[in-house]
Design a protein around this motif. Structure first.
Motif, mmCIF file in Angstrom:
data_model
loop_
_atom_site.group_PDB
_atom_site.id
_atom_site.type_symbol
_atom_site.label_atom_id
_atom_site.label_comp_id
_atom_site.label_asym_id
_atom_site.label_seq_id
_atom_site.Cartn_x
_atom_site.Cartn_y
_atom_site.Cartn_z
ATOM 1 N N ALA A 65 0.828 -1.202 0.000
ATOM 2 C CA ALA A 65 0.000 0.000 0.000
ATOM 3 C C ALA A 65 0.863 1.254 0.000
ATOM 4 N N ALA A 66 2.017 1.187 0.697
ATOM 5 C CA ALA A 66 2.924 2.340 0.720
ATOM 6 C C ALA A 66 3.447 2.634 -0.680
ATOM 7 N N ARG A 67 3.716 1.587 -1.458
ATOM 8 C CA ARG A 67 4.175 1.773 -2.839
ATOM 9 C C ARG A 67 3.091 2.420 -3.687
ATOM 10 N N ILE A 68 1.861 1.951 -3.515
ATOM 11 C CA ILE A 68 0.756 2.505 -4.289
ATOM 12 C C ILE A 68 0.500 3.963 -3.910
ATOM 13 N N GLU A 69 0.620 4.263 -2.615
ATOM 14 C CA GLU A 69 0.369 5.633 -2.160
ATOM 15 C C GLU A 69 1.380 6.608 -2.753
ATOM 16 N N ASN A 70 2.599 6.139 -2.990
ATOM 17 C CA ASN A 70 3.596 7.003 -3.627
ATOM 18 C C ASN A 70 3.188 7.370 -5.050
ATOM 19 N N LEU A 71 2.500 6.431 -5.737
ATOM 20 C CA LEU A 71 2.052 6.687 -7.098
ATOM 21 C C LEU A 71 0.739 7.456 -7.141
ATOM 22 N N ALA A 72 -0.069 7.315 -6.072
ATOM 23 C CA ALA A 72 -1.371 7.987 -6.024
ATOM 24 C C ALA A 72 -1.526 8.659 -4.656
ATOM 25 N N PRO A 73 -0.827 9.780 -4.433
ATOM 26 C CA PRO A 73 -0.852 10.431 -3.120
ATOM 27 C C PRO A 73 -2.226 10.942 -2.700
ATOM 28 N N ARG A 74 -3.136 11.095 -3.666
ATOM 29 C CA ARG A 74 -4.484 11.586 -3.333
ATOM 30 C C ARG A 74 -5.459 10.454 -3.031
ATOM 31 N N ALA A 75 -4.985 9.221 -3.085
ATOM 32 C CA ALA A 75 -5.854 8.077 -2.806
ATOM 33 C C ALA A 75 -6.253 8.086 -1.332
ATOM 34 N N GLN A 76 -7.491 7.688 -1.065
ATOM 35 C CA GLN A 76 -8.005 7.702 0.300
ATOM 36 C C GLN A 76 -8.126 6.308 0.905
ATOM 37 N N ARG A 77 -8.397 5.315 0.077
ATOM 38 C CA ARG A 77 -8.582 3.961 0.624
ATOM 39 C C ARG A 77 -8.221 2.909 -0.404
ATOM 40 N N LEU A 78 -7.591 1.827 0.071
ATOM 41 C CA LEU A 78 -7.291 0.675 -0.769
ATOM 42 C C LEU A 78 -8.049 -0.526 -0.225
ATOM 43 N N ASP A 79 -8.992 -1.036 -1.028
ATOM 44 C CA ASP A 79 -9.753 -2.236 -0.658
ATOM 45 C C ASP A 79 -9.085 -3.451 -1.278
ATOM 46 N N VAL A 80 -8.822 -4.461 -0.448
ATOM 47 C CA VAL A 80 -8.194 -5.695 -0.910
ATOM 48 C C VAL A 80 -9.146 -6.856 -0.603
ATOM 49 N N LYS A 81 -9.573 -7.561 -1.642
ATOM 50 C CA LYS A 81 -10.475 -8.700 -1.480
ATOM 51 C C LYS A 81 -9.779 -9.959 -1.973
ATOM 52 N N VAL A 82 -9.672 -10.956 -1.097
ATOM 53 C CA VAL A 82 -9.038 -12.229 -1.440
ATOM 54 C C VAL A 82 -10.115 -13.304 -1.470
ATOM 55 N N THR A 83 -10.257 -13.973 -2.609
ATOM 56 C CA THR A 83 -11.289 -14.990 -2.775
ATOM 57 C C THR A 83 -10.662 -16.329 -3.124
ATOM 58 N N HIS A 84 -11.034 -17.356 -2.369
ATOM 59 C CA HIS A 84 -10.557 -18.720 -2.662
ATOM 60 C C HIS A 84 -11.531 -19.363 -3.639
ATOM 61 N N ARG A 85 -11.031 -19.796 -4.793
ATOM 62 C CA ARG A 85 -11.876 -20.386 -5.827
ATOM 63 C C ARG A 85 -11.452 -21.823 -6.100
ATOM 64 N N VAL A 86 -12.447 -22.651 -6.358
ATOM 65 C CA VAL A 86 -12.207 -24.065 -6.687
ATOM 66 C C VAL A 86 -12.845 -24.348 -8.034
#
Length: 220
Positions: free
Chosen positions: A24-45
Motif C-alpha cells: 500500500a505504501a508503494r501505491i500511495e507514492n504513485l497515487a498520493p491523493r488516494a483515500q482507501r485501498l480495498d483488498v479482497k481475497v477470494t478462494h476459488r475451486v
C-alpha cells in the motif's frame, strides 16, 4: 491512506496484512491523493475441486475515478504481487497520459452528420462485429485440453449506475480499471456505448442506436 482487507473462503493472516501494508505504501507514492485501498481475497475451486486458486482484487478509491486491478494464482501472495504490479502500471500510464494531455492538448470531435470521430485513435466497430454481437454469434475458441472434460460455466454479474461521458473520457476510465472494454452513455448522443481495446493504442467503439432513458426514469 486507509487499507481494508477481506477474505472470502480464506483466512487473512497477520503476515498477509503486513505485506499488504508494505504494498500500500508503494501505491500511495504513485497515487498520493488516494483515500482507501480495498483488498479482497477470494478462494476459488474449479473443475470438481482439482484446481484451486486465490484471486486478489484491488480497488483504489480517492478523488477521481476508481482504479481496479485483479490477479489469480495458487499462492495469494503471488496473486497480490501481480495485482499490485497491474495497479501500479495503470497509475503510471494514467499519469503519463495526463502529462501528455497537458503538453499536447487533445481535441476529440464528433461529426453528428457523418458519425465520424476525429482527434482520437478510436475506430467504429465494423458492421460484421456489430451484427455478431447483436445476434450472439461470437464464438469462444477453447483449447483441446479444456474440451476433454466438462467445466461448468461461471458467469459473474455486476451492475453499475449509468454514467454520461465522452468517448475520450471512457477510454481513460477503461485504462484506469485495466479492462479491455468500458460501458458508458455517450454524452454527445445519449446512446449506450462500449469502447474496447484493439491492437497497440488503437481503440474501437460500439454504440446502440436507442438512446438511454432519462435520469428520472432510471431513478424510479
Amino acid at each position: 491512506m486507509d487499507t481494508n482487507i477481506i477474505g472470502v473462503g480464506v483466512g487473512i493472516s497477520d503476515r498477509f496484512r503486513s505485506v499488504v501494508e508494505e504494498k500500500a505504501a508503494r501505491i500511495e507514492n504513485l497515487a498520493p491523493r488516494a483515500q482507501r485501498l480495498d483488498v479482497k481475497v477470494t478462494h476459488r475451486v474449479y473443475r470438481n475441486g482439482r484446481v484451486e486458486d486465490e484471486t486478489v482484487e484491488l480497488t483504489l478509491i480517492g478523488k477521481g475515478p476508481v482504479v481496479r486491478a485483479e490477479a489469480s494464482d495458487p499462492d495469494k501472495f503471488a496473486a497480490l504481487d501481480i495485482a499490485v504490479d497491474k495497479l501500479a502500471e495503470q497509475l503510471r500510464r494514467a499519469k503519463g497520459k495526463r502529462v501528455d494531455a497537458r503538453n499536447h492538448p487533445r481535441g476529440a470531435r464528433f461529426d453528428k452528420g457523418g458519425g465520424a470521430i476525429s482527434g482520437l485513435d478510436v475506430q467504429p466497430a465494423s458492421v460484421d462485429t456489430i451484427q455478431r454481437v447483436a445476434t450472439g454469434t461470437i464464438s469462444v475458441v477453447e483449447s483441446a485440453e479444456e474440451e476433454q472434460e466438462y467445466t461448468p460455466v461461471v458467469i459473474r454479474t455486476k451492475q453499475f449506475d449509468p454514467e454520461w461521458m465522452t468517448v475520450e473520457e471512457a477510454v481513460d476510465r477503461m485504462e484506469l480499471v485495466g479492462h479491455d472494454f468500458f460501458l458508458f452513455i455517450d454524452a454527445r448522443t445519449d446512446h449506450p456505448s462500449v469502447v474496447y481495446r484493439r491492437k497497440g493504442w488503437d481503440y474501437g467503439v460500439i454504440s446502440l442506436t436507442t438512446a438511454a432513458p432519462p435520469t428520472e426514469e432510471l431513478a424510479s
